[in-house]
Design a protein around this motif. Sequence first.
Motif, PDB file in Angstrom:
ATOM      1  N   GLN A 139       2.595  -1.545  11.849  1.00  0.00           N
ATOM      2  CA  GLN A 139       1.207  -1.879  11.492  1.00  0.00           C
ATOM      3  C   GLN A 139       1.034  -2.166   9.994  1.00  0.00           C
ATOM      4  O   GLN A 139      -0.049  -2.515   9.554  1.00  0.00           O
ATOM      5  N   VAL A 140       2.088  -1.959   9.227  1.00  0.00           N
ATOM      6  CA  VAL A 140       1.961  -2.142   7.772  1.00  0.00           C
ATOM      7  C   VAL A 140       2.130  -3.611   7.405  1.00  0.00           C
ATOM      8  O   VAL A 140       3.097  -4.261   7.816  1.00  0.00           O
ATOM      9  N   GLY A 141       1.177  -4.130   6.626  1.00  0.00           N
ATOM     10  CA  GLY A 141       1.225  -5.535   6.241  1.00  0.00           C
ATOM     11  C   GLY A 141       1.859  -5.781   4.886  1.00  0.00           C
ATOM     12  O   GLY A 141       2.315  -6.897   4.608  1.00  0.00           O
ATOM     13  N   ALA A 142       1.873  -4.753   4.047  1.00  0.00           N
ATOM     14  CA  ALA A 142       2.454  -4.940   2.699  1.00  0.00           C
ATOM     15  C   ALA A 142       2.761  -3.588   2.065  1.00  0.00           C
ATOM     16  O   ALA A 142       2.118  -2.582   2.392  1.00  0.00           O
ATOM     17  N   TYR A 143       3.758  -3.599   1.198  1.00  0.00           N
ATOM     18  CA  TYR A 143       4.063  -2.436   0.355  1.00  0.00           C
ATOM     19  C   TYR A 143       4.005  -2.864  -1.112  1.00  0.00           C
ATOM     20  O   TYR A 143       4.329  -4.028  -1.438  1.00  0.00           O
ATOM     21  N   PHE A 144       3.631  -1.924  -1.966  1.00  0.00           N
ATOM     22  CA  PHE A 144       3.512  -2.203  -3.406  1.00  0.00           C
ATOM     23  C   PHE A 144       4.205  -1.091  -4.193  1.00  0.00           C
ATOM     24  O   PHE A 144       4.038   0.083  -3.871  1.00  0.00           O
ATOM     25  N   LEU A 145       4.957  -1.476  -5.207  1.00  0.00           N
ATOM     26  CA  LEU A 145       5.521  -0.512  -6.154  1.00  0.00           C
ATOM     27  C   LEU A 145       4.935  -0.819  -7.518  1.00  0.00           C
ATOM     28  O   LEU A 145       4.866  -1.996  -7.901  1.00  0.00           O
ATOM     29  N   MET A 146       4.537   0.199  -8.231  1.00  0.00           N
ATOM     30  CA  MET A 146       4.047  -0.066  -9.600  1.00  0.00           C
ATOM     31  C   MET A 146       4.465   1.048 -10.542  1.00  0.00           C
ATOM     32  O   MET A 146       4.544   2.216 -10.147  1.00  0.00           O
ATOM     33  N   SER A 147       4.742   0.671 -11.776  1.00  0.00           N
ATOM     34  CA  SER A 147       5.048   1.671 -12.810  1.00  0.00           C
ATOM     35  C   SER A 147       3.731   2.297 -13.262  1.00  0.00           C
ATOM     36  O   SER A 147       2.641   1.812 -12.928  1.00  0.00           O
ATOM     37  N   ASP A 148       3.833   3.376 -14.054  1.00  0.00           N
ATOM     38  CA  ASP A 148       2.587   4.039 -14.470  1.00  0.00           C
ATOM     39  C   ASP A 148       1.722   3.129 -15.332  1.00  0.00           C
ATOM     40  O   ASP A 148       0.501   3.232 -15.305  1.00  0.00           O
ATOM     41  N   GLY A 149       2.339   2.208 -16.081  1.00  0.00           N
ATOM     42  CA  GLY A 149       1.542   1.256 -16.856  1.00  0.00           C
ATOM     43  C   GLY A 149       0.650   0.416 -15.962  1.00  0.00           C
ATOM     44  O   GLY A 149      -0.551   0.259 -16.221  1.00  0.00           O
ATOM     45  N   THR A 150       1.210  -0.100 -14.882  1.00  0.00           N
ATOM     46  CA  THR A 150       0.429  -0.930 -13.955  1.00  0.00           C
ATOM     47  C   THR A 150      -0.554  -0.091 -13.160  1.00  0.00           C
ATOM     48  O   THR A 150      -1.686  -0.526 -12.893  1.00  0.00           O
ATOM     49  N   SER A 151      -0.158   1.115 -12.791  1.00  0.00           N
ATOM     50  CA  SER A 151      -1.068   1.918 -11.968  1.00  0.00           C
ATOM     51  C   SER A 151      -2.338   2.281 -12.738  1.00  0.00           C
ATOM     52  O   SER A 151      -3.360   2.569 -12.120  1.00  0.00           O
ATOM     53  N   SER A 152      -2.301   2.208 -14.071  1.00  0.00           N
ATOM     54  CA  SER A 152      -3.548   2.493 -14.800  1.00  0.00           C
ATOM     55  C   SER A 152      -4.597   1.407 -14.571  1.00  0.00           C
ATOM     56  O   SER A 152      -5.778   1.615 -14.826  1.00  0.00           O
ATOM     57  N   SER A 153      -4.189   0.250 -14.049  1.00  0.00           N
ATOM     58  CA  SER A 153      -5.154  -0.804 -13.689  1.00  0.00           C
ATOM     59  C   SER A 153      -5.400  -0.882 -12.191  1.00  0.00           C
ATOM     60  O   SER A 153      -6.333  -1.547 -11.744  1.00  0.00           O
ATOM     61  N   MET A 154      -4.541  -0.247 -11.404  1.00  0.00           N
ATOM     62  CA  MET A 154      -4.596  -0.422  -9.948  1.00  0.00           C
ATOM     63  C   MET A 154      -4.959   0.865  -9.197  1.00  0.00           C
ATOM     64  O   MET A 154      -5.176   0.831  -7.994  1.00  0.00           O
ATOM     65  N   TYR A 155      -4.982   1.981  -9.898  1.00  0.00           N
ATOM     66  CA  TYR A 155      -5.184   3.258  -9.225  1.00  0.00           C
ATOM     67  C   TYR A 155      -6.076   4.153 -10.067  1.00  0.00           C
ATOM     68  O   TYR A 155      -5.792   4.395 -11.234  1.00  0.00           O
ATOM     69  N   ARG A 156      -7.186   4.603  -9.457  1.00  0.00           N
ATOM     70  CA  ARG A 156      -8.078   5.536 -10.160  1.00  0.00           C
ATOM     71  C   ARG A 156      -7.749   6.942  -9.690  1.00  0.00           C
ATOM     72  O   ARG A 156      -7.994   7.297  -8.534  1.00  0.00           O
ATOM     73  N   LYS A 157      -7.192   7.712 -10.607  1.00  0.00           N
ATOM     74  CA  LYS A 157      -6.702   9.048 -10.269  1.00  0.00           C
ATOM     75  C   LYS A 157      -7.847   9.982  -9.839  1.00  0.00           C
ATOM     76  O   LYS A 157      -7.674  10.810  -8.942  1.00  0.00           O
ATOM     77  N   ALA A 158      -8.994   9.830 -10.500  1.00  0.00           N
ATOM     78  CA  ALA A 158     -10.095  10.772 -10.264  1.00  0.00           C
ATOM     79  C   ALA A 158     -10.475  10.860  -8.789  1.00  0.00           C
ATOM     80  O   ALA A 158     -10.777  11.945  -8.292  1.00  0.00           O
ATOM     81  N   ASP A 159     -10.468   9.733  -8.064  1.00  0.00           N
ATOM     82  CA  ASP A 159     -10.844   9.785  -6.638  1.00  0.00           C
ATOM     83  C   ASP A 159      -9.805   9.111  -5.745  1.00  0.00           C
ATOM     84  O   ASP A 159     -10.110   8.740  -4.610  1.00  0.00           O
ATOM     85  N   ASP A 160      -8.580   8.958  -6.248  1.00  0.00           N
ATOM     86  CA  ASP A 160      -7.480   8.434  -5.424  1.00  0.00           C
ATOM     87  C   ASP A 160      -7.777   7.032  -4.886  1.00  0.00           C
ATOM     88  O   ASP A 160      -7.422   6.699  -3.758  1.00  0.00           O
ATOM     89  N   PHE A 161      -8.391   6.217  -5.709  1.00  0.00           N
ATOM     90  CA  PHE A 161      -8.843   4.894  -5.262  1.00  0.00           C
ATOM     91  C   PHE A 161      -7.882   3.801  -5.720  1.00  0.00           C
ATOM     92  O   PHE A 161      -7.448   3.788  -6.869  1.00  0.00           O
ATOM     93  N   LEU A 162      -7.549   2.905  -4.796  1.00  0.00           N
ATOM     94  CA  LEU A 162      -6.674   1.776  -5.133  1.00  0.00           C
ATOM     95  C   LEU A 162      -7.496   0.504  -5.279  1.00  0.00           C
ATOM     96  O   LEU A 162      -8.415   0.250  -4.491  1.00  0.00           O
ATOM     97  N   SER A 163      -7.146  -0.309  -6.265  1.00  0.00           N
ATOM     98  CA  SER A 163      -7.890  -1.550  -6.498  1.00  0.00           C
ATOM     99  C   SER A 163      -7.646  -2.552  -5.372  1.00  0.00           C
ATOM    100  O   SER A 163      -6.501  -2.771  -4.958  1.00  0.00           O
ATOM    101  N   PRO A 164      -8.710  -3.204  -4.908  1.00  0.00           N
ATOM    102  CA  PRO A 164      -8.556  -4.272  -3.905  1.00  0.00           C
ATOM    103  C   PRO A 164      -7.682  -5.423  -4.425  1.00  0.00           C
ATOM    104  O   PRO A 164      -7.226  -6.251  -3.640  1.00  0.00           O
ATOM    105  N   ALA A 165      -7.457  -5.458  -5.731  1.00  0.00           N
ATOM    106  CA  ALA A 165      -6.593  -6.506  -6.295  1.00  0.00           C
ATOM    107  C   ALA A 165      -5.200  -6.468  -5.664  1.00  0.00           C
ATOM    108  O   ALA A 165      -4.523  -7.500  -5.585  1.00  0.00           O
ATOM    109  N   LEU A 166      -4.780  -5.291  -5.200  1.00  0.00           N
ATOM    110  CA  LEU A 166      -3.457  -5.200  -4.564  1.00  0.00           C
ATOM    111  C   LEU A 166      -3.413  -6.045  -3.292  1.00  0.00           C
ATOM    112  O   LEU A 166      -2.430  -6.746  -3.024  1.00  0.00           O
ATOM    113  N   ALA A 167      -4.477  -5.970  -2.504  1.00  0.00           N
ATOM    114  CA  ALA A 167      -4.527  -6.772  -1.270  1.00  0.00           C
ATOM    115  C   ALA A 167      -4.525  -8.265  -1.611  1.00  0.00           C
ATOM    116  O   ALA A 167      -3.915  -9.083  -0.906  1.00  0.00           O
ATOM    117  N   THR A 168      -5.188  -8.601  -2.700  1.00  0.00           N
ATOM    118  CA  THR A 168      -5.203 -10.003  -3.144  1.00  0.00           C
ATOM    119  C   THR A 168      -3.786 -10.464  -3.465  1.00  0.00           C
ATOM    120  O   THR A 168      -3.352 -11.548  -3.042  1.00  0.00           O
TER     121      THR A 168
END
Lengths: 253, 223
Positions: free
Chosen positions: A175-204
């Motif tokens: 059922q998985v359509g995609a996997y993403f790997l990111m370094s901590d530098g990139t995750s600061s733009s793609m992942y909000r630690k406070a509420d465990d939220f991932l940016s929709p930009a990843l799906a894009t």
Amino acid sequence: MQTFEWKAASAYVIGRSHEKEQTLCQDRTYTLQENGIQVIALADGAGSAKLSHLGAEAVVRTVSHHVLKQFSSYKEMDSTAAAEQLLDVIMQELQQLAEQLDCEKQELASTLLFVASDGKSYVSGHLGDGLIAELNEGLSIHSHPDNGEYANSTYFTTSKDALVRLRIRSGECEQVGAYFLMSDGTSSSMYRKADDFLSPALATVASWLEEHDEETVNDALLQNLNKSIRMKTFDDCSLAVMTKVVCSNQSDD
Amino acid sequence: MANLELFDQDLIDNPSARVPVCLVLDTSGSMSGDKIDELNRGVQLFFNEVREDEMASLSAEISIITFGGTVQQVVEFANIENQTVPNLTPTGRTPMGEAVNLALDVLEARKKTYASLGVDYYQPWLVLMTDGAPTDDITGAARRTSELIQNNKLTIFPIGIGAEAHMPTLQQFSPKLPPVKLKGLNFNEFFLWLSQSITMKSQSTPGEDVKALPINPWADLTL
């Protein structure tokens, strides 16, 4: 009946801090596909280790080829045994490289993230910080960063507790359509630690591989890392993505 | 490649990892005159320098605790843009132990706040400056700083001011590094060094050992 295949792209760019210090980018990525198995890997070299970019490069290449070759056995293996085997392979590679470069293995330290899949099953591994995400019905976190208490602390391939920190997982992924790997530098733009939220930009980003060839998406990732993502951090930035795309429609009869 | 572009609004803004810095400053009566004037100028310069540096201003969080007669947290942790630099005035005795204990309490509380908000942080820094000897018991406070330092949970900078600064006392707070005596009243050079060190710390990445900047512009290194 529809059949699918994986397509993958990746890129890494130097962070503003390393650029200012005129040092090298320590992130590296690697993608590999053979016999219907796709592997993506990413490593972030340790800040203090002068040759960690070479260690990161060796680790992503070695791990990708090893996991691809041993994919079937890793799928069946207990996670501890898998971590032991993989770490042995990594240590052998780093030892050899250290001898060539006449340095200590610690100078080659890096984190490690990878995912391998044949479309039905996956094997993943994560040591240290950075993030692995997946696209299922929505975006979700496959593997969280493993930091120490402080922002500049994490675990590396050469850490004494690497074996217990290397998280190997396997399972079904139809059922998985995609996997993403990111370094901590990139995750600061793609992942909000406070509420465990991932940016929709990843799906894009994942969707780009449905419509464009891998080279084009490699270039697009590089440009976006340079233009937008690295401007939100001082760290090096890297991203690897693999997307399941329809490759043919076969008749059922 | 216009359609393969991520826009800023698609990306997440995370708060910068914080470097909590607590200045624990002697404002006892003996600091009167040039010492307190130079200290005030140094603290003002420190805030200015941190504000002017893009990364340090986003990362550094500063609190000031004074010990002169009583112990007071005269500046609470906050975004530096919202902080007012106090004018310190000297008075009374030197309750150094109580001041260090309060500093450790506020640093611990700040770390808990960061954790609850999902904000990353670096190891806290404590700057302890005195021109004399404590007038209270420092045993408990020195034990606390020593344990934290041994467990890599605190960095301390013990600084003596002038000939009367009791360096063996400062040494008790710092099991790894010896205390350093300020060269004359070179507070400006010290605080410039401190702000530059914060900038380096705030850009450090996992596994990176931040090399200390040379301290000779402000430290009296004569034996």
